[in-house]
Design a protein around this motif. Structure first.
Motif, PDB file in Angstrom:
ATOM      1  N   GLY B 301      35.280  24.595  29.452  1.00  0.00           N
ATOM      2  CA  GLY B 301      35.862  25.011  30.739  1.00  0.00           C
ATOM      3  C   GLY B 301      35.945  23.582  31.374  1.00  0.00           C
ATOM      4  N   GLN B 302      35.757  22.491  30.876  1.00  0.00           N
ATOM      5  CA  GLN B 302      35.913  21.088  31.176  1.00  0.00           C
ATOM      6  C   GLN B 302      37.569  20.520  31.216  1.00  0.00           C
ATOM      7  OE1 GLN B 302      32.755  19.064  29.774  1.00  0.00           O
ATOM      8  NE2 GLN B 302      32.055  18.427  32.011  1.00  0.00           N
ATOM      9  N   LEU B 303      38.018  19.905  32.092  1.00  0.00           N
ATOM     10  CA  LEU B 303      39.359  19.264  32.090  1.00  0.00           C
ATOM     11  C   LEU B 303      39.382  18.348  31.085  1.00  0.00           C
ATOM     12  CD1 LEU B 303      39.892  18.676  35.974  1.00  0.00           C
ATOM     13  CD2 LEU B 303      41.125  20.301  34.451  1.00  0.00           C
ATOM     14  N   ALA B 304      40.255  18.638  30.020  1.00  0.00           N
ATOM     15  CA  ALA B 304      40.592  17.802  28.956  1.00  0.00           C
ATOM     16  C   ALA B 304      41.660  16.991  29.000  1.00  0.00           C
ATOM     17  CB  ALA B 304      40.675  18.583  27.639  1.00  0.00           C
ATOM     18  N   ALA B 305      42.597  17.516  29.756  1.00  0.00           N
ATOM     19  CA  ALA B 305      43.954  16.651  30.043  1.00  0.00           C
ATOM     20  C   ALA B 305      44.938  17.136  31.235  1.00  0.00           C
ATOM     21  CB  ALA B 305      44.573  16.911  28.722  1.00  0.00           C
ATOM     22  N   SER B 363      46.753  17.855  47.690  1.00  0.00           N
ATOM     23  CA  SER B 363      45.530  18.702  47.635  1.00  0.00           C
ATOM     24  C   SER B 363      45.668  20.338  47.386  1.00  0.00           C
ATOM     25  CB  SER B 363      44.432  18.485  48.650  1.00  0.00           C
ATOM     26  OG  SER B 363      44.825  19.013  49.804  1.00  0.00           O
ATOM     27  N   PHE B 364      47.059  20.476  48.264  1.00  0.00           N
ATOM     28  CA  PHE B 364      47.575  22.051  47.910  1.00  0.00           C
ATOM     29  C   PHE B 364      47.501  22.404  46.593  1.00  0.00           C
ATOM     30  CE2 PHE B 364      50.800  25.289  47.260  1.00  0.00           C
ATOM     31  CZ  PHE B 364      50.093  26.355  47.880  1.00  0.00           C
ATOM     32  N   GLY B 365      48.350  21.838  46.004  1.00  0.00           N
ATOM     33  CA  GLY B 365      48.811  21.993  44.485  1.00  0.00           C
ATOM     34  C   GLY B 365      47.289  21.867  43.667  1.00  0.00           C
ATOM     35  N   LEU B 366      46.847  20.774  43.649  1.00  0.00           N
ATOM     36  CA  LEU B 366      45.660  20.459  43.026  1.00  0.00           C
ATOM     37  C   LEU B 366      44.559  21.617  42.933  1.00  0.00           C
ATOM     38  CD1 LEU B 366      44.031  18.753  40.863  1.00  0.00           C
ATOM     39  CD2 LEU B 366      43.025  17.478  42.827  1.00  0.00           C
ATOM     40  N   GLU B 367      44.229  21.943  44.273  1.00  0.00           N
ATOM     41  CA  GLU B 367      43.108  22.717  44.469  1.00  0.00           C
ATOM     42  C   GLU B 367      43.536  24.365  44.191  1.00  0.00           C
ATOM     43  OE1 GLU B 367      39.880  22.190  45.101  1.00  0.00           O
ATOM     44  OE2 GLU B 367      40.536  20.343  44.244  1.00  0.00           O
ATOM     45  N   VAL B 368      44.696  24.583  44.471  1.00  0.00           N
ATOM     46  CA  VAL B 368      45.159  26.076  43.813  1.00  0.00           C
ATOM     47  C   VAL B 368      45.178  26.127  42.478  1.00  0.00           C
ATOM     48  CG1 VAL B 368      47.034  27.844  43.980  1.00  0.00           C
ATOM     49  CG2 VAL B 368      46.517  26.592  46.301  1.00  0.00           C
ATOM     50  N   LEU B 369      45.494  25.045  41.799  1.00  0.00           N
ATOM     51  CA  LEU B 369      45.534  24.734  40.301  1.00  0.00           C
ATOM     52  C   LEU B 369      44.017  25.069  39.955  1.00  0.00           C
ATOM     53  CD1 LEU B 369      46.740  23.958  37.587  1.00  0.00           C
ATOM     54  CD2 LEU B 369      45.795  21.605  38.170  1.00  0.00           C
ATOM     55  N   MET B 370      42.996  24.438  40.364  1.00  0.00           N
ATOM     56  CA  MET B 370      41.619  24.639  40.232  1.00  0.00           C
ATOM     57  C   MET B 370      41.305  25.813  40.211  1.00  0.00           C
ATOM     58  SD  MET B 370      40.507  21.602  38.889  1.00  0.00           S
ATOM     59  CE  MET B 370      38.730  21.327  39.370  1.00  0.00           C
ATOM     60  N   ASP B 371      41.657  26.666  41.333  1.00  0.00           N
ATOM     61  CA  ASP B 371      41.388  28.148  41.405  1.00  0.00           C
ATOM     62  C   ASP B 371      41.752  28.812  40.241  1.00  0.00           C
ATOM     63  OD1 ASP B 371      39.962  29.461  43.814  1.00  0.00           O
ATOM     64  OD2 ASP B 371      41.535  30.863  43.501  1.00  0.00           O
ATOM     65  N   GLU B 372      42.964  28.747  39.959  1.00  0.00           N
ATOM     66  CA  GLU B 372      43.757  29.340  38.944  1.00  0.00           C
ATOM     67  C   GLU B 372      42.984  29.072  37.625  1.00  0.00           C
ATOM     68  OE1 GLU B 372      47.691  30.490  38.803  1.00  0.00           O
ATOM     69  OE2 GLU B 372      48.262  28.711  40.409  1.00  0.00           O
ATOM     70  N   LEU B 373      42.433  27.813  37.362  1.00  0.00           N
ATOM     71  CA  LEU B 373      41.833  27.307  36.020  1.00  0.00           C
ATOM     72  C   LEU B 373      40.463  27.750  36.051  1.00  0.00           C
ATOM     73  CD1 LEU B 373      42.825  23.621  36.158  1.00  0.00           C
ATOM     74  CD2 LEU B 373      43.751  25.429  34.492  1.00  0.00           C
ATOM     75  N   ALA B 374      39.572  27.908  37.258  1.00  0.00           N
ATOM     76  CA  ALA B 374      38.246  28.775  37.415  1.00  0.00           C
ATOM     77  C   ALA B 374      38.531  30.079  36.753  1.00  0.00           C
ATOM     78  CB  ALA B 374      37.937  28.613  38.772  1.00  0.00           C
ATOM     79  N   GLU B 375      39.508  30.702  37.145  1.00  0.00           N
ATOM     80  CA  GLU B 375      39.760  32.303  36.877  1.00  0.00           C
ATOM     81  C   GLU B 375      39.995  32.209  35.208  1.00  0.00           C
ATOM     82  OE1 GLU B 375      43.140  34.223  38.499  1.00  0.00           O
ATOM     83  OE2 GLU B 375      41.650  35.918  38.857  1.00  0.00           O
ATOM     84  N   LYS B 376      40.771  31.468  34.990  1.00  0.00           N
ATOM     85  CA  LYS B 376      41.149  31.264  33.588  1.00  0.00           C
ATOM     86  C   LYS B 376      39.823  30.999  32.628  1.00  0.00           C
ATOM     87  CE  LYS B 376      45.167  30.021  30.961  1.00  0.00           C
ATOM     88  NZ  LYS B 376      45.517  31.295  30.382  1.00  0.00           N
ATOM     89  N   ALA B 377      38.974  30.197  33.082  1.00  0.00           N
ATOM     90  CA  ALA B 377      37.674  29.893  32.451  1.00  0.00           C
ATOM     91  C   ALA B 377      36.597  30.784  32.639  1.00  0.00           C
ATOM     92  CB  ALA B 377      37.384  28.480  32.832  1.00  0.00           C
ATOM     93  N   GLY B 378      37.034  31.701  33.444  1.00  0.00           N
ATOM     94  CA  GLY B 378      35.861  32.774  34.001  1.00  0.00           C
ATOM     95  C   GLY B 378      34.549  32.277  34.586  1.00  0.00           C
TER      96      GLY B 378
END
Lengths: 326, 764
Positions: B301-305, B363-378
């Motif tokens: 779940g860590q950012l690779a790219a 930060s709107f884009g990045l932090e919504v993205l992080m929310d989506e990624l968190a969900e994807k990573a469970g």
């Protein structure tokens, strides 16, 4: 702002005596002055009627008679209104801001003009209401807030008043005093659909002044005004409903349904009322009525959301009025 | 110079009410448009009603016939030539597009004429009577239209901003999970309560007095030096109070030049106040942006790219980048990154910095993205951010250690105050009756900008202290914090300190933007006040008549309006020391260069140029951090999101005034709510004109829209920034908040909206 002649009158006779081309009455000024600053209204003569004694609110044959110069605040805070016309009170309190409500008169509220940006900004070349024959800027442009009911090819401008929605639900009748005498017109008929002449908004003859709004006895004392908007205050309705129900033994004996934020005029819905009358006061009935109210809607791309939104607003308002839980 | 002992801090850090508050409440604080100048003429600006084209003619016969009209100026008027100027960030002007130089219209609302009259009423009337004929041309008024190809793309290629590290394309291929999404933010306007206004009064042919609300005292003198060849020191700018700026009062706009020209032509002072609608035209805006991400996560779940294609709109001539990629470059640990930022020209006029430019929409884009990624990573959104936290010793972009970073503590304290642990992950799973509850969070970050600064501290004969700095209080509390600093340094009651700001004849300072004023000007005031104290101490210690004669400097403390040996009554008041010198007053002037800066910064400052030490110096990456938690309540039928609770925890360095800093942070957070749910400037597709250029139709939240707002301040001084350890509070509050709200809306409704504002029609 352009220069204009200003006169102040003390009574109704003085007010209606000298009409003329490009004449406007000044009451609260919350629409007129605003539009004059925007160069949309260009009156040659402004008659100040604020000293005319027309602000009384009185009991009238089981109903109430509201002087046209009563302020929105005065009406909202009046005991008779709270007791018999709760939807009107709620609609008034959901309008504009406290400061505007203190200034604005009831007669002026009825005469309030649209918030359509193509009408309000003279930089836009197309607005049939402002400049007949110039086209409708909103139809081809940004129209998220514009009307879905009562529209025409020439105009889709929404009617922005909350109070008028409740007033048509309560069958308000206007008293008009003109140079030739007095007449009465139901508010429902006073506001005209745009059709091919969106510049003609009211059944108002030259020199006529609204002197009073009369509300007959209501069909029931439970009324609801529900308003949905983009923010919690100081904002016009995206969709609203004023409903009054008389329910006896679970059956709807009589119903009044009027909609705001969706019509080119304060929108009374006889279709919804017909679907309610004689039916049980249930969610299913309310949903049927809501669909009936919107059956004739002609939404465009950006305001299509108002159809499902308004159906939900109607249902919720009816449930509240009937005291039915979700 | 004598070194000396402690001076207890009584005011710095405390909750001190604004020293200028009573004057503002009583209406005694004079704002630009309120200054009374004899023989004043009134100007009304006329703006273009096309987005692009040429003016065929401006017929002014009817306008000139209005009684009281003095003149009508436009490109048709001879003798209004201006020399070129560069638009920000290359120069001190908001735009290189000069008024009245030719008949070209390059953007909607461009100033094209001015009517000057004896009265405002006559000028306004006459302005309506101008007969303007245009030859309109094709235009592209929005980012979306601009994206389809700027007509002059061959001549002026959009500038691209690049960043690359590691091997993002390879890492994307190797990633365990990949994710793509785009995020859009619209045009927004600053809308300070106070309109832009100018009073221009010439004194002869080469001296000028300007009243204007400004965030940058040196901008107008710089622009007038370039365009009219004036000596910048001959331009006296007076700007004691600014009714909000948010970036659009940092640079000089065309209407100022118009006013200066009109005053010259008429030979008398001229006042021009913009209308609210004109505040939407030629004084800048926040550009629309799109950030398109392709992201790879490793199995843990860590950012690779991260591959980020960013776009921002800009005007037809200037190039001000809304740097949405900045936050993505540095906020999380990630070795592989590709960023390309494309600027897209439009006829929407010059854009400019607006509170947290780049960081707020980015930060709107990045932090919504992080929310989506968190969900994807469970993972829980907060746990996911902790997992990807960039360690204190390594800024991912520069590789340098952070000067001071307490982001993990922000997460911890913010989450605890909010009650984040009680969140259930499933969207729609939290309810209050039928009402949907959503909890979302985001990280906030803002770079530390500092400037060289100068200030003077003066002891007056009556014992009062005067502080002078040619800086600005744009509503943030600068008057108050400078008074606090001086009062503590000199051991006097804060009521004894008078602060003078907003005058170009005062010691020069840089612009008030980038959250820099508290730290930068505060340092200079601290240096001047402590310098004054030390010089007075030297005088006392050296005077045989003084009770302090012969005392050890290190034993002295400043208190009770004088200097005393610690723990004793031995000492004397400043006024006694002053009297002995035979002078009426005593001044100490000091200049400060911030950490990471050089003499060159001071020189640039003195020449009126922008002097800015950037966040990343040779040794440290210097950022403020924060964590924002939002609760929204959503009606399940109407989908109207309302923010009921906001908690932010911020690591912003030393807090000078807990009350005004908190006000900055909560104000920023509320603006973040506004960005998330309300704010958008609508453009008409057929004319390119703005549809909602008023505060009834351009929505910001009203009180009823805002629930509880809490800002927690960690208060760790950052001594790698300055001796006071201040990093600034003005901007970070808005960063991240829009995303926290958007993430809460998703949590409540299960609907992911990737553009702002999130209105009910996007959720139905």
């Amino acid at each position: 702002m352009r220069p204009f002649a200003y006169r102040r009158v003390e009574d109704v006779a003085g007010a209606v005596g000298q009409p003329g081309e490009g004449h406007r009455f000044l009451a609260g000024g919350t629409t007129l002055i605003d539009l004059m600053r925007l160069d949309v209204e260009r009156p040659a003569v402004v008659t100040d009627i604020t000293r005319v004694p027309l602000a009384e609110i009185t009991e009238h044959e089981g109903g109430v008679r509201i002087g046209a110069l009563a302020s929105m605040t005065q009406v909202a805070e009046h005991g008779l209104i709270a007791e018999r016309y709760p939807a009107l009170r709620e609609a008034l309190l959901a309008s504009a801001s406290q400061q505007l409500r203190n200034m604005a008169s009831m007669g002026g509220n009825v005469m309030q003009r649209t918030r359509c940006p193509y009408f309000r900004d003279v930089a836009f070349p197309s607005c049939n209401k402002r400049d007949p024959g110039s086209g409708c800027g909103a139809r081809a442009g940004h129209h998220r807030k514009q009307a879905i009911l009562g529209t025409s090819g020439a105009c889709i401008a929404e009617h922005a008043s909350d109070a008028s929605v409740a007033l048509v639900a309560y069958d308000a009748v206007l008293t008009l005093q003109g140079p030739g005498g007095e007449r009465e017109v139901p508010l429902r008929e006073f506001n005209l659909l745009p059709g091919d002449t969106p510049q003609v908004e009211h059944d108002l003859r030259e020199g006529e002044l609204i002197t009073a709004l009369t509300l007959p006895a209501p069909i029931a004392r439970s009324g609801v005004y529900l308003k949905i908007r983009d923010r919690q205050s100081y904002e016009f309705a995206l969709s609203s409903a004023a409903v009054v129900l008389r329910v006896e033994g679970g059956i709807i004996g009589a119903a009044r349904v009027a909609l705001g934020g969706v019509g080119t005029v304060p929108w009374r819905s006889p279709e919804a009322e017909a679907a309610l009358t004689g039916q049980p006061a249930t969610l299913e009935t309310f949903q049927t009525a809501a669909r009936a109210a919107l059956a004739g809607a002609e939404p465009l791309e950006e305001n299509a959301f108002k159809v499902p939104l308004t159906e939900r607003v109607i249902v919720r308002a009816l449930m509240q009025a009937a005291g039915v839980d979700a | 110079m004598t070194t000396q002992g402690s001076h207890p801090q009584k005011y710095v850090g405390a909750r001190v009410s604004r020293v200028d508050g009573p004057a503002k409440v009583r209406g005694e604080a004079t704002y630009t448009a309120e200054f009374e100048v004899p023989n004043l003429a009134h100007a009304v600006l006329v703006s273009a009603t096309i987005a692009h084209g040429r003016i065929r003619k401006i017929g002014d016969e009817a306008a000139r016939a209005v009684p009281g009209v003095l003149d009508v100026l436009s490109h048709q008027t001879p003798g209004l030539d201006l020399k070129d100027v560069k638009g920000y960030p290359r120069g001190p002007a908001g735009t290189a597009i000069l008024p009245f130089q030719n008949g070209e219209v390059l953007f909607r609302g461009q100033p094209i004429a001015v009517v000057v009259a004896e009265s405002l009423e006559a000028a306004r009337h006459a302005a309506l009577l101008l007969d303007i004929e245009y030859a309109p041309d094709d235009f592209r008024a929005t980012l979306e239209e601009g994206r389809r190809g700027w007509p002059f793309i061959d001549k002026k290629k959009p500038r691209q901003l690049q960043h690359s590290r590691g091997d993002a394309s390879r890492a994307l291929k190797d990633a365990a999970t990949t994710f793509e999404a785009s995020y859009d933010t619209p045009v927004q306007h600053h809308n300070p309560m106070e309109m832009h206004a100018v009073i221009a009064a010439w004194d002869g042919e080469d001296r000028l007095t300007l009243y204007e609300p400004t965030q940058w005292m040196q901008s107008a003198p710089g622009v007038l030096a370039q365009t009219l060849g004036l000596d910048p020191d001959h331009v006296h700018v007076i700007s004691p109070f600014v009714g909000g700026g948010f970036g659009n009062k940092a640079t000089t706009w065309p209407h100022l030049l118009v006013t200066v020209l009109a005053a010259r032509v008429l030979g008398r002072p001229v006042k021009l106040v913009l209308t609210r609608a004109q505040m939407f035209a030629a004084v800048g805006y926040r550009a629309a942006t799109r950030t398109s991400y392709r992201v790879g996560l490793d199995a843990g779940g860590q950012l690779a790219a991260v591959d980020l294609q960013a776009e921002s709109q800009t005007g037809p001539v200037d190039l001000f980048p809304e740097q949405v990629g900045n936050v993505a470059k540095m906020l999380y640990a990630n070795e592989n990154m590709d960023l390309t930022h494309t600027m897209i020209r439009t006829h929407a006029g010059p854009n400019i910095m607006m509170r947290a430019p780049g960081e707020a929409p980015g930060s709107f884009g990045l932090e919504v993205l992080m929310d989506e990624l968190a969900e994807k990573a469970g993972l829980d959104p907060l746990a996911f951010r902790r997992l990807n936290h960039a360690p204190e010793n390594q800024d991912p972009e520069s590789g340098l250690p952070y000067s001071s970073k307490h982001l993990l503590e922000c997460y911890e304290r913010g989450a605890a105050a909010f009650g984040w642990a009680r969140r259930t992950p499933q969207p729609g799973s939290m309810r209050d009756g039928r009402t949907l509850i959503g909890w979302g969070m985001a990280t906030a970050v803002y770079p530390v900008y500092t400037s060289a600064a100068t200030a003077r501290a003066r002891l007056c004969g009556d014992g009062r202290i005067e502080i002078e700095a040619g800086s600005h209080d744009i509503g943030t509390g600068t008057y108050s914090i400078l008074a606090q600093i001086a009062a503590d340094e000199l051991g006097v009651d804060i009521g004894q300190v008078g602060v003078k700001l907003g005058d170009s004849r005062l010691p020069k300072n840089g612009y008030s933007g980038g959250s820099r004023t508290a730290g930068s000007v505060g340092s200079a005031v601290q240096a001047a006040a402590s310098g004054l104290r030390q010089e007075l101490a030297d005088l006392a210690l050296g005077a045989p008549e003084s009770p302090l004669h012969g005392a050890a400097p290190v034993d002295l403390e400043a208190r009770d309006g004088g200097l005393y040996v610690k723990g004793s009554d031995r000492g004397e008041r400043y006024t006694t020391i002053l009297k002995r010198t035979g002078r009426d007053q005593y001044d100490a002037y000091r200049e400060t260069i911030p950490n990471g800066g050089s003499e060159k910064d001071l020189e640039k400052l003195k020449q009126g140029q922008e002097s800015s030490v950037e966040a990343v110096t040779e040794r440290y990456a210097r950022y403020s951090f924060g964590a924002v938690f939002a609760e929204v309540r959503v009606d399940p039928d109407f989908l109207t999101p309302r923010v009921s609770r906001l908690v932010g925890a911020f690591d912003i360095g030393k807090v000078l005034n807990a009350k005004t800093a908190e006000s900055q942070l909560t104000g920023g957070m509320i603006w973040g709510v506004s960005a998330a749910l309300h704010e958008v400037t609508h453009t008409d597709p057929r004319t390119g004109l703005i549809l909602n250029s008023n505060l009834a139709d351009y929505h910001v939240p009203v009180n009823a829209d805002i629930g509880e707002v809490q800002a927690i301040m960690l208060d760790y001084p950052d001594y790698h920034v300055s001796a006071m350890g201040v990093r600034g509070a003005g901007e970070i509050g808005i960063v991240g908040t829009a995303a926290a709200v958007a993430n809460a809306v998703y949590h409540a409704t299960g609907k992911r909206v990737r553009e702002t504002p999130i209105t009910l029609d996007k959720l139905l």
